[in-house]
Each structure stands twice: as structure tokens, then as C-alpha cells.
Design an enzyme around this catalytic site. Structure first.
Site, mmCIF file in Angstrom:
data_model
loop_
_atom_site.group_PDB
_atom_site.id
_atom_site.type_symbol
_atom_site.label_atom_id
_atom_site.label_comp_id
_atom_site.label_asym_id
_atom_site.label_seq_id
_atom_site.Cartn_x
_atom_site.Cartn_y
_atom_site.Cartn_z
ATOM 1 N N PHE A 114 5.708 -10.851 -11.870
ATOM 2 C CA PHE A 114 5.815 -9.777 -12.853
ATOM 3 C C PHE A 114 6.239 -10.385 -14.192
ATOM 4 O O PHE A 114 7.164 -11.200 -14.242
ATOM 5 C CB PHE A 114 6.831 -8.740 -12.379
ATOM 6 C CG PHE A 114 6.791 -7.475 -13.181
ATOM 7 C CD1 PHE A 114 5.787 -6.541 -12.983
ATOM 8 C CD2 PHE A 114 7.741 -7.228 -14.154
ATOM 9 C CE1 PHE A 114 5.734 -5.376 -13.736
ATOM 10 C CE2 PHE A 114 7.696 -6.064 -14.912
ATOM 11 C CZ PHE A 114 6.695 -5.135 -14.696
ATOM 12 N N ASP A 185 12.144 -12.094 -5.669
ATOM 13 C CA ASP A 185 12.120 -10.749 -6.220
ATOM 14 C C ASP A 185 11.490 -9.841 -5.153
ATOM 15 O O ASP A 185 10.335 -10.048 -4.747
ATOM 16 C CB ASP A 185 11.308 -10.748 -7.527
ATOM 17 C CG ASP A 185 11.302 -9.378 -8.207
ATOM 18 O OD1 ASP A 185 11.467 -8.370 -7.513
ATOM 19 O OD2 ASP A 185 11.092 -9.347 -9.428
ATOM 20 N N TYR A 210 14.000 1.985 -7.453
ATOM 21 C CA TYR A 210 13.253 3.179 -7.894
ATOM 22 C C TYR A 210 11.822 3.215 -7.372
ATOM 23 O O TYR A 210 11.115 4.191 -7.596
ATOM 24 C CB TYR A 210 13.272 3.324 -9.420
ATOM 25 C CG TYR A 210 12.861 2.074 -10.182
ATOM 26 C CD1 TYR A 210 11.541 1.660 -10.241
ATOM 27 C CD2 TYR A 210 13.821 1.298 -10.831
ATOM 28 C CE1 TYR A 210 11.178 0.513 -10.929
ATOM 29 C CE2 TYR A 210 13.473 0.146 -11.531
ATOM 30 C CZ TYR A 210 12.144 -0.245 -11.575
ATOM 31 O OH TYR A 210 11.795 -1.382 -12.245
ATOM 32 N N LYS A 211 11.386 2.136 -6.705
ATOM 33 C CA LYS A 211 10.030 2.158 -6.152
ATOM 34 C C LYS A 211 10.099 2.704 -4.725
ATOM 35 O O LYS A 211 10.192 3.898 -4.517
ATOM 36 C CB LYS A 211 9.434 0.744 -6.169
ATOM 37 C CG LYS A 211 9.268 0.162 -7.568
ATOM 38 C CD LYS A 211 8.673 -1.227 -7.464
ATOM 39 C CE LYS A 211 8.701 -1.979 -8.789
ATOM 40 N NZ LYS A 211 7.846 -1.423 -9.828
ATOM 41 N N ARG A 357 -4.270 0.436 -8.523
ATOM 42 C CA ARG A 357 -3.281 0.184 -7.458
ATOM 43 C C ARG A 357 -2.996 1.465 -6.677
ATOM 44 O O ARG A 357 -2.829 2.533 -7.265
ATOM 45 C CB ARG A 357 -1.931 -0.241 -8.044
ATOM 46 C CG ARG A 357 -1.867 -1.544 -8.711
ATOM 47 C CD ARG A 357 -0.417 -2.020 -8.863
ATOM 48 N NE ARG A 357 0.475 -1.059 -9.516
ATOM 49 C CZ ARG A 357 1.749 -1.284 -9.789
ATOM 50 N NH1 ARG A 357 2.310 -2.430 -9.426
ATOM 51 N NH2 ARG A 357 2.505 -0.398 -10.393
HETATM 52 C C1 LIG Z 1 8.298 -7.523 -9.508
HETATM 53 C C2 LIG Z 1 9.039 -6.868 -10.631
HETATM 54 N N1 LIG Z 1 10.023 -7.557 -11.247
HETATM 55 C C3 LIG Z 1 10.707 -7.018 -12.275
HETATM 56 C C4 LIG Z 1 10.438 -5.749 -12.748
HETATM 57 C C5 LIG Z 1 11.213 -5.201 -13.919
HETATM 58 O O1 LIG Z 1 12.140 -4.283 -13.484
HETATM 59 P P1 LIG Z 1 13.086 -3.473 -14.501
HETATM 60 O O2 LIG Z 1 12.214 -2.765 -15.459
HETATM 61 O O3 LIG Z 1 13.831 -2.520 -13.610
HETATM 62 O O4 LIG Z 1 13.997 -4.435 -15.162
HETATM 63 C C6 LIG Z 1 9.428 -4.998 -12.109
HETATM 64 C C7 LIG Z 1 9.116 -3.632 -12.580
HETATM 65 O O5 LIG Z 1 8.247 -2.970 -12.116
HETATM 66 C C8 LIG Z 1 8.707 -5.585 -11.037
HETATM 67 O O6 LIG Z 1 7.723 -4.922 -10.427
#
Ligand SMILES: Cc1ncc(COP(=O)(O)O)c(C=O)c1O
Length: 398
Positions: A114, A185, A210-211, A357
């Protein structure tokens, strides 16, 4: 006892007429959340005021919820704490991990990670004076790229775009063999599939709630530190609530006991109330069974889409061993197709440049939902109803 999926589904609020295939992005609300949040607002904040920190246990919530989330990711009690956002937790874990491997200068990640994780690593490298380097390779090449120059292997277990899953156990084993530390992660893993952090020997892990864990927009993130590192890892974000004695108000920082040191500042009490309600639904759920059911739903979807909308190209690996709980298809007009789907009540999302997705979350998605999603998608493709200007205008959030 096997999970009664229909009974679980009844615990979620799902808007009338909607098939929600986006729990991999923002999980829906559990029906108990409004009353729990209302209680936190009225009876706790409203009536207790500042006394709520002690009386309602607000200060203990991050660790208590950490233990509940920990059960879903193979983490022993006292090794997970909640707070902040995932980007912040990535930074914290990475900074601590780098410091624990001081002779090396390379952070290894992959191009499927990400972007925020990669941006956080870039920012940290700059802050550290440019002696560190972020190296990214294709996801398929991550394992082979772990060599004796790598300080930290930082990967997202399940790719947010393709849904491709890394082999956490093998990559962790290889990292340790080469003297590297791992930061996993779990944004697309926690609540989606069985994770065994302790069994895999993971060093650090982070994720969001939150997912798949349904804490609501802006819900707190979590961080895991393996017990063997808990008293060694030094928090780079050394906030007062990670101090050994926050209310001593010392002038200099001393890290707190174990995982407590990974706290930073005031926890989001109202969001944690929503997460508590969600965890009442998640407690005791067997993730192996959830993932097995998710794979069945995914297979039903893939089969349906490939036979009825063959112009969409599968982007997710076919092997069950390499899948999380989402399925992605590619199409050059993916954005417009997704908007047309959402217009018809089938909600997924779009990730640039061409990915549609779909998340398969068996606690509230069943075979009938999947069948409806396939029919609506097939109809949109057959009649080309996506080809309208209103479906092509990009919104800020895709
Ligand atoms: C794999 C991954 N890492 C990091 C993040 C970023 O998370 P946040 O916006 O809560 O900091 C996301 C957000 O969707 C994500 O999917």
C-alpha cells in the site's frame, strides 16, 4: 461448533437492497454499535466527564481491545495495543525494527504494498539522514530479494489491489535466516483469514480495524510486537501514553512496559466503543472457517463472472493458498463499471489503474448475494450500461 453464518449476518446493519462487497475497505456497522457508542457518549462522556478515564476504563481500552484483536491474529495476551492510524503504526514498527538491526541500511518491500507504507518508509529514510534506502521488488520476487543487506522486510500480507497473499511463515523464516527483521501489515488479513503471528515468528505486525473488523470509518489501528522484542523495541514516536509512568509527568521519556510503550497519545474513545461492539460479534469466531467460506464465495463469484462477463480479466491468483478475502478483476473501463454496479446496489470499489475489487466477508455475505452481484455485473456488461458520462466522472474517493 460451526459458525452459524445466517445468525451472524443478522447482527450487521446492511442497507436495504445493497450487496456489500466492500468490507475489505470499510466494514459495515454491527447493529449493536449505535447503542454502544451512544452509551459512551451519553452515559460515559456526558455523565462521567473526565472521570470516564478511570470509571469507564477508557485508559485500559487500548490494551483490552488489543487482547481481543490479538486472539484473531495468533498473538498472545499483552502483545497487541490499539491506537492511532495504520500509517502511524507502520512508521512506529519500522523505526523500531531498523534500530534493532543497526548495521544494515535496506528496507525491502514490494510494489504491491500500500502506498502509505512505502511513503512512510521513504519519509523515515529521509529523517534518518538518507543513509537508509527503500528497495521495492515485484511481489513474486520478494522472497528471493531477502539477502544479508536487508535490515527490515516490510510487507502487506495480502495485496490491496490484486488480493495476492504472501507466505508469511516462509518469508519470516527466510528473513530471520538472513538476519532481517519483519514488519507485517495485516490490513487485509485481520478478520479475513487465519493469521498466526506467534507461530510464524513474526517480529512486528500492524493493521487496521475499520476494514474486516468493522470498527467504522477512522477506527483505531493496532500494533503487535513479539514478546522477545517487547522490552527492547524503542518507540520512535515516544508519546506520553507510551511512557512508563504517564501521570508522573517526568521531563524525560522512559519507555513503558512491553507493548504499552507503543501507545502514543490520547486514545479515540468513541471509536473504541464502536470496535467493542464489533468485537462482541468477532469474539470466538474461527478464522479458518471464515476464510474457507470466503474462498467458496470467491470461487462462486469467479466462476460466474468468467462465464457471464468474460471481458473482465481475473487479477487474483487462482490458488487458494495465495488468496486473502478479496477478488479483483481488471478492465480498462473499471472505474465506470464499478460506478454502474454501485448505482445498481452492488458495492465494491476501484483501484487505479484498472482494478475492480470485491471483498467476500462471510459473516454478512452469502451465496444469494454473490449470485445477485454476478447477475448485475453480467447485465451491465451485456448492455454496456456503464458507458455513460455520469459513471466516468471520478469522485475524490474511488
Ligand atoms: C495495506 C494498508 N496499509 C496502510 C493503509 C493506511 O491506513 P490508514 O489510512 O488507516 O493510515 C491502508 C489503508 O487502506 C492499507 O490498506
Amino acid at each position: 461448533m460451526p459458525i452459524d453464518f445466517a445468525a451472524k449476518k443478522a447482527l450487521f446493519h446492511l442497507p436495504e437492497g445493497v450487496v456489500y462487497l466492500d468490507g475489505n475497505s470499510l466494514g459495515p456497522m454491527v447493529k449493536a454499535a449505535p447503542a454502544r457508542v451512544d452509551h459512551a457518549v451519553q452515559a460515559e462522556w456526558g455523565e462521567m466527564l473526565i472521570r470516564g478515564w478511570n470509571k469507564a476504563g477508557w485508559m485500559a481500552q487500548p490494551a483490552a481491545l488489543g487482547n481481543r484483536v490479538g486472539k484473531l491474529i495468533g498473538a498472545a495476551p499483552g502483545t497487541v495495543v490499539l491506537g492511532d492510524t495504520l500509517s502511524i503504526k507502520v512508521y512506529q514498527a519500522l523505526a523500531s525494527a531498523l534500530e534493532m538491526n543497526p548495521k544494515r541500511r535496506v528496507i525491502l518491500s514490494d510494489t504491491g504494498n500500500f502506498p502509505s507504507d512505502l511513503y512512510m518508509a521513504e519519509g523515515l529514510c529521509r529523517t534518518l539522514g538518507g543513509q537508509y534506502r527503500l528497495k521495492t521488488v515485484a511481489p513474486e520476487e520478494a522472497m528471493a530479494a531477502i539477502d544479508d543487506t536487508v535490515a527490515v522486510v516490510m510487507l502487506t500480507e495480502v495485496d490491496y489491489r490484486t488480493g495476492r497473499r504472501h507466505d508469511m511463515r516462509e518469508i519470516t523464516r527466510r528473513s530471520h535466516e538472513m538476519g532481517a527483521i519483519t514488519v507485517w501489515d495485516l490490513a487485509h488479513s485481520a478478520g479475513a483469514l487465519p493469521v498466526d503471528l506467534a507461530g510464524a515468528g513474526a517480529d512486528f505486525a500492524v493493521g487496521c480495524t475499520y476494514k474486516y473488523l468493522n470498527s467504522g470509518p477512522g477506527g483505531p489501528a493496532f500494533i503487535y510486537v513479539a514478546p522477545r522484542h517487547a522490552e527492547v523495541a524503542r518507540p520512535a514516536l515516544s508519546g506520553w501514553l507510551g511512557h512508563e509512568a504517564p501521570f508522573a509527568f517526568d521531563l524525560s521519556y522512559r519507555p513503558g512496559q512491553g507493548i504499552e510503550r507503543m501507545r502514543v497519545g490520547t486514545p479515540p474513545v468513541l471509536q473504541m466503543a464502536a470496535l467493542e461492539a464489533a468485537m462482541d460479534v468477532w469474539d470466538g469466531v474461527d478464522l479458518a472457517e471464515v476464510h474457507a467460506q470466503s474462498l467458496r464465495l470467491q470461487d462462486q463469484f469467479i466462476k460466474g463472472v468468467e462465464s457471464r462477463a468474460p471481458m473482465l480479466q481475473l487479477a487474483t491468483p487462482r490458488s487458494h493458498l495465495m488468496r486473502g478475502s478479496q477478488v479483483s478483476f481488471r478492465h480498462p473501463e473499471g472505474y465506470a463499471i464499478m460506478q454502474a454496479l454501485i448505482h445498481e446496489g452492488v458495492i465494491g470499489d476501484f483501484r487505479a489503474p484498472d482494478i475492480l475489487r470485491f471483498g467476500f466477508t462471510p459473516l454478512y455475505i452469502d451465496e444469494d448475494d454473490v449470485a445477485r452481484a454476478v447477475s448485475v455485473l453480467a447485465r451491465i456488461m451485456d448492455y454496456g450500461t456503464w458507458d455513460k458520462p455520469e459513471f466516468k466522472a471520478r469522485a475524490a474517493v474511488t
